[in-house]
Design a protein around this motif. Structure first.
Motif, mmCIF file in Angstrom:
data_model
loop_
_atom_site.group_PDB
_atom_site.id
_atom_site.type_symbol
_atom_site.label_atom_id
_atom_site.label_comp_id
_atom_site.label_asym_id
_atom_site.label_seq_id
_atom_site.Cartn_x
_atom_site.Cartn_y
_atom_site.Cartn_z
ATOM 1 N N VAL A 104 -17.083 12.191 -1.369
ATOM 2 C CA VAL A 104 -16.111 11.486 -1.977
ATOM 3 C C VAL A 104 -16.631 9.800 -1.657
ATOM 4 O O VAL A 104 -17.386 9.628 -0.826
ATOM 5 C CB VAL A 104 -14.869 11.506 -1.123
ATOM 6 N N TYR A 105 -16.844 9.081 -2.885
ATOM 7 C CA TYR A 105 -17.267 7.715 -2.902
ATOM 8 C C TYR A 105 -15.955 7.064 -3.007
ATOM 9 O O TYR A 105 -15.504 6.854 -4.028
ATOM 10 C CB TYR A 105 -18.286 7.735 -3.649
ATOM 11 N N LEU A 106 -15.989 6.028 -2.312
ATOM 12 C CA LEU A 106 -14.834 5.100 -2.090
ATOM 13 C C LEU A 106 -14.822 3.796 -3.333
ATOM 14 O O LEU A 106 -13.999 3.735 -4.046
ATOM 15 C CB LEU A 106 -14.635 4.269 -0.774
ATOM 16 N N ASN A 107 -16.070 3.418 -2.939
ATOM 17 C CA ASN A 107 -16.171 2.161 -4.231
ATOM 18 C C ASN A 107 -17.374 2.284 -5.128
ATOM 19 O O ASN A 107 -18.222 3.405 -5.150
ATOM 20 C CB ASN A 107 -16.104 0.801 -3.337
ATOM 21 N N CYS A 108 -17.292 1.623 -6.249
ATOM 22 C CA CYS A 108 -18.367 1.739 -7.199
ATOM 23 C C CYS A 108 -19.759 1.381 -7.065
ATOM 24 O O CYS A 108 -20.593 1.825 -7.778
ATOM 25 C CB CYS A 108 -17.900 0.994 -8.799
ATOM 26 N N GLY A 109 -19.859 0.647 -5.908
ATOM 27 C CA GLY A 109 -20.905 0.066 -5.850
ATOM 28 C C GLY A 109 -21.801 -0.613 -6.723
ATOM 29 O O GLY A 109 -23.009 -0.816 -6.918
ATOM 30 N N GLU A 110 -20.946 -1.342 -7.451
ATOM 31 C CA GLU A 110 -21.264 -2.361 -8.797
ATOM 32 C C GLU A 110 -22.157 -3.550 -8.347
ATOM 33 O O GLU A 110 -22.676 -4.078 -9.394
ATOM 34 C CB GLU A 110 -20.150 -2.562 -9.800
ATOM 35 N N THR A 111 -21.974 -4.100 -7.239
ATOM 36 C CA THR A 111 -22.399 -5.324 -6.800
ATOM 37 C C THR A 111 -22.320 -6.165 -8.111
ATOM 38 O O THR A 111 -21.098 -6.695 -8.449
ATOM 39 C CB THR A 111 -24.063 -5.086 -6.511
ATOM 40 N N GLY A 112 -23.656 -6.774 -8.175
ATOM 41 C CA GLY A 112 -23.499 -8.024 -9.571
ATOM 42 C C GLY A 112 -23.746 -7.046 -11.074
ATOM 43 O O GLY A 112 -23.626 -7.834 -11.915
ATOM 44 N N GLY A 113 -23.724 -5.802 -11.045
ATOM 45 C CA GLY A 113 -23.779 -5.328 -12.409
ATOM 46 C C GLY A 113 -24.954 -5.315 -12.774
ATOM 47 O O GLY A 113 -25.240 -4.749 -14.076
ATOM 48 N N VAL A 114 -26.305 -5.736 -12.261
ATOM 49 C CA VAL A 114 -27.800 -5.631 -12.787
ATOM 50 C C VAL A 114 -28.356 -4.265 -12.247
ATOM 51 O O VAL A 114 -28.613 -4.101 -11.178
ATOM 52 C CB VAL A 114 -28.424 -6.853 -12.314
ATOM 53 N N ASN A 115 -28.830 -3.487 -13.341
ATOM 54 C CA ASN A 115 -29.503 -2.382 -13.173
ATOM 55 C C ASN A 115 -31.033 -2.479 -13.533
ATOM 56 O O ASN A 115 -31.670 -2.452 -14.388
ATOM 57 C CB ASN A 115 -28.878 -1.245 -13.903
#
Length: 705
Positions: A104-115
């Motif tokens: 189960v992963y609580l947040n998206c880990g999207e940080t600043g959105g730069v891959n």
């Protein structure tokens, strides 16, 4: 809830009424104890051998048998990849063992959105939804690889509706219904580079905050939903009831104090502590949800393991190179590549691949917050008795007959909200005295989030236990008090209990029971920083010794005489990887067993007569696995037990001047293992299994040569 005794108080506070151990101590919770099971002629290997990391062999399991080992494991983490960095190799071991596994992963880990793509000269545009989706795809690749050896396995993705109407993403590996990923999709940030942000730490600390989920690219969830502190706890509680795990893995709720300076980078640490704030909040949310969890059903209990996060970069490497390589291989698959990618969001967290995980400092180590083995000792009648924490409560097992090797179901009794690491000691008149660490409160503010050391003892030998009482906490600041470790206990020459804990400042504090039953104030022993995981033993003269692993040696505190004050005594032993364990032989020799930093090879430190100069011994054993060793003085021999690379256990017997070899015990381990001798002086091995059963087996002595 009754207030715990404050630091230095020598009075005790009752926590609950006296309880007599009985099978009905907690309806609906039970377990099965493996008796003295035959080991078989299992995998003897010489000192030059090594066992292999878990292999991706789940591809051969049919869909109707997938996840049917009997163990149900739920992992709750903050970000996609936390499980790969901080729980592996145990994650891969669960997959190989055919456990039902839900991550189960609580947040998206999207940080600043730069891959970011390593080596690319073109900076990608920020896209938080796409980066969140790419990280999910990376996890699907990693789990498929761990299960089948192939990263491109197909997955079924669907929206799961929670009781409050919130939709979350549920992914199931095709043909493997026992492997599922659940994404709650909470935003990691509500602002990206400008102004204050509201994420998991803020949700935990302020019940009035409202944030939202993020709709990630490629997800079957199409709408954003509101998120509050209560809704996160309710969502996790619902998932616990849905999947009914026997083992819950999560992150560290109480990370170490950390000074941040030129030598100790802050990285993504929270101020003053060694971990990401999202990790800490996730663990606290998990503990709050576990308060509502009634267990797996059919009377079965469950266990909980919390894993260190950024703590791992502060201490020596404890994984052998083959496990480090195996972790990196999985993270490379998670990192993926844009080349040939056919998923709209992207095919992984690109900056993690190509062995870039080696630079984090987290790859080379896996550590439990409270490394705990069952307590296993002979009682006053010569029956082996075991204690552990199951479902936050103390559990007791006692042999049906002296040396008989058969065991009843466990008794769960007394206090709740206990943390792993229960210690047990027998009084001179044959009564068990137990010590544990307890969550005294679990609220949003520091003053409402507290820990305490507690104790109970039997009123008569093999009789009912009295009320659990608080021994307080050596730290007066409640936030500091959360960092205190699990208690260990030894008895001095007068038969009085001496309790030791690791402190907020990474030192050791002790409290001693007086002859009339009252307790001294907590006292800091001073000296040196040590890892979590202490060991204490009493020598033949009645002097107590406590040992712990420092950054560059094993530290040793002892008394000049029974009942005397404790002082740090240098050992000259090499840097340890994990916490040490100690045993006292019949001739008074102290033996401490530990793994060498970086290599993980087992080493022995020997102190003849409990004083003088430590002598290092190389038992000639290969670096099987990781984690604390179990050690037992058995006549003129030393028995060792170790967790293997693949999650099973090995035992070995060593004699002074000799060599040893491993014998494998083919049963999976949750936590660590312990050795003891039964009434016939036969050595036995005990550990908890991922299905929350206690397994007790003969410790083979055929491994000597």
């Amino acid at each position: 809830m009754t207030r715990a005794a404050s630091a230095g108080d020598d009075h005790l506070t009752a926590l609950d009424p006296p309880v007599s151990p009985s099978r009905t101590g907690h309806p609906g919770r039970r377990t099965v104890v493996g008796g003295l099971l035959a080991l078989g002629a299992a995998a003897c290997s010489p000192g030059s051998g090594s066992d292999k990391p878990s292999k991706p062999d789940r591809a051969d399991v049919s869909a109707d048998q997938d996840g049917h080992s009997g163990a149900r494991v739920m992992q709750v983490v903050a970000h996609p990849d936390d499980d790969l960095y901080f729980m592996n190799p145990e994650l891969a071991q669960s997959i190989a063992a055919n456990d039902q596994l839900i991550s189960v992963y609580l947040n998206c880990g999207e940080t600043g959105g730069v891959n970011k793509v390593p080596g690319s000269r073109t900076a990608p545009k920020a896209d938080v939804a796409a980066y969140a989706g790419a990280r999910r795809q990376g996890l699907r690749q990693a789990y498929a690889y761990m299960a089948t050896g192939k990263a491109k396995g197909p997955w079924k993705t669907e929206a799961l509706t929670l009781p409050d109407g919130t939709q979350v993403e549920l992914d199931t590996l095709d043909g493997h219904p026992g492997l599922q990923l659940v994404f709650l999709g909470i935003r990691q940030h509500t602002s990206y580079g400008s102004g204050p942000s509201q994420g998991l730490p803020e949700l935990w600390a302020d019940p009035s905050i409202v944030t939202s989920t993020l709709v990630s690219t490629g997800s079957p969830v199409r709408d954003s939903h509101k998120v509050t502190r209560d809704s996160v706890i309710a969502a996790l509680a619902h998932l616990l009831d849905r999947y009914r795990p026997t083992l819950v893995r999560t992150m560290d709720p109480d990370p170490d104090m950390q000074v941040h300076d030129a030598a100790h980078r802050a990285h993504h640490d929270q101020p003053g502590y060694s971990d990401h704030p999202d990790h800490t909040a996730t663990a606290l949310f998990t503990l709050a949800a576990l308060d509502r969890y009634q267990g797996p059903g059919q009377g079965r209990p469950y266990s909980v393991i919390s894993y260190r996060g950024y703590y791992n970069e502060r201490w020596p490497q404890n994984l052998p190179e083959e496990l480090v390589r195996a972790k990196a291989d999985v993270l490379n698959v998670y990192g993926g590549s844009p080349d040939g990618c056919d998923f709209a969001a992207g095919c992984g967290d690109y900056d993690v691949g190509k062995d870039r995980s080696y630079g984090t400092g987290w790859l080379q180590r896996t550590s439990a917050r409270r490394p705990a083995a069952p307590a296993l000792h002979l009682d006053g009648e010569g029956r082996l008795t075991a204690f552990a924490v199951l479902g936050g409560r103390p559990a007791l097992w006692r042999e049906n007959a002296k040396g008989g090797g058969t065991w009843p179901e466990p008794v769960l009794f007394g206090a709740d909200r206990l943390l792993p690491g229960l210690s047990a000691s027998l009084t001179r008149d044959g009564r068990w005295q137990l010590f544990a660490q307890r969550i005294a409160s679990l609220g949003p503010s520091p003053s409402q989030n507290t820990r305490e050391i507690v104790t109970t003892e039997q009123r008569t030998a093999n009789g009912p236990f009295g009320a659990w009482s608080g021994l307080g906490n050596p730290e007066r600041d409640p936030d500091h008090g959360r960092r205190v470790g699990a208690p260990v206990v030894a008895r001095d020459g007068d038969g009085q209990a001496v309790v030791f804990v690791r402190t907020w400042s990474k030192g050791i504090a002790m409290r001693r029971q007086q002859s009339e039953g009252r307790w001294s104030a907590w006292r800091d022993l001073g000296g040196a920083e040590v890892q979590e995981g202490l060991t204490a033993v009493t020598d033949a003269l009645g002097r107590v010794h406590v040992l712990a692993s420092g950054h560059d040696t094993v530290h040793h505190w002892t008394q000049d005489e029974p009942g005397g004050t404790f002082a740090l005594s240098p050992t000259g032993l090499p840097a340890p990887a994990d916490p040490p364990t100690a045993t006292a032989g019949p001739d008074g020799t102290l033996t401490v067993a530990f793994r060498e930093a970086r290599t993980s090879r087992p080493l022995l430190g020997r102190l003849p007569g409990g004083e003088g100069t430590w002598r290092i011994e190389h038992p000639g054993l290969s670096a099987r696995g990781y984690g604390p060793l179990a050690v037992l003085a058995h006549g003129d021999e030393i028995l060792l037990a170790a967790r293997n690379n693949n999650g099973t256990t090995s035992t070995a017997t060593w004699r002074p001047g000799g060599k040893a070899r491993w014998t494998t015990v083919p049963h999976p381990v949750a936590g660590t293992q312990v050795l003891a001798s039964d009434a016939q002086n036969r050595p036995v091995l005990a550990h908890l299994s991922p299905d929350a059963t206690l397994r007790i087996s003969p410790a083979s002595k055929e491994s000597k040569r």
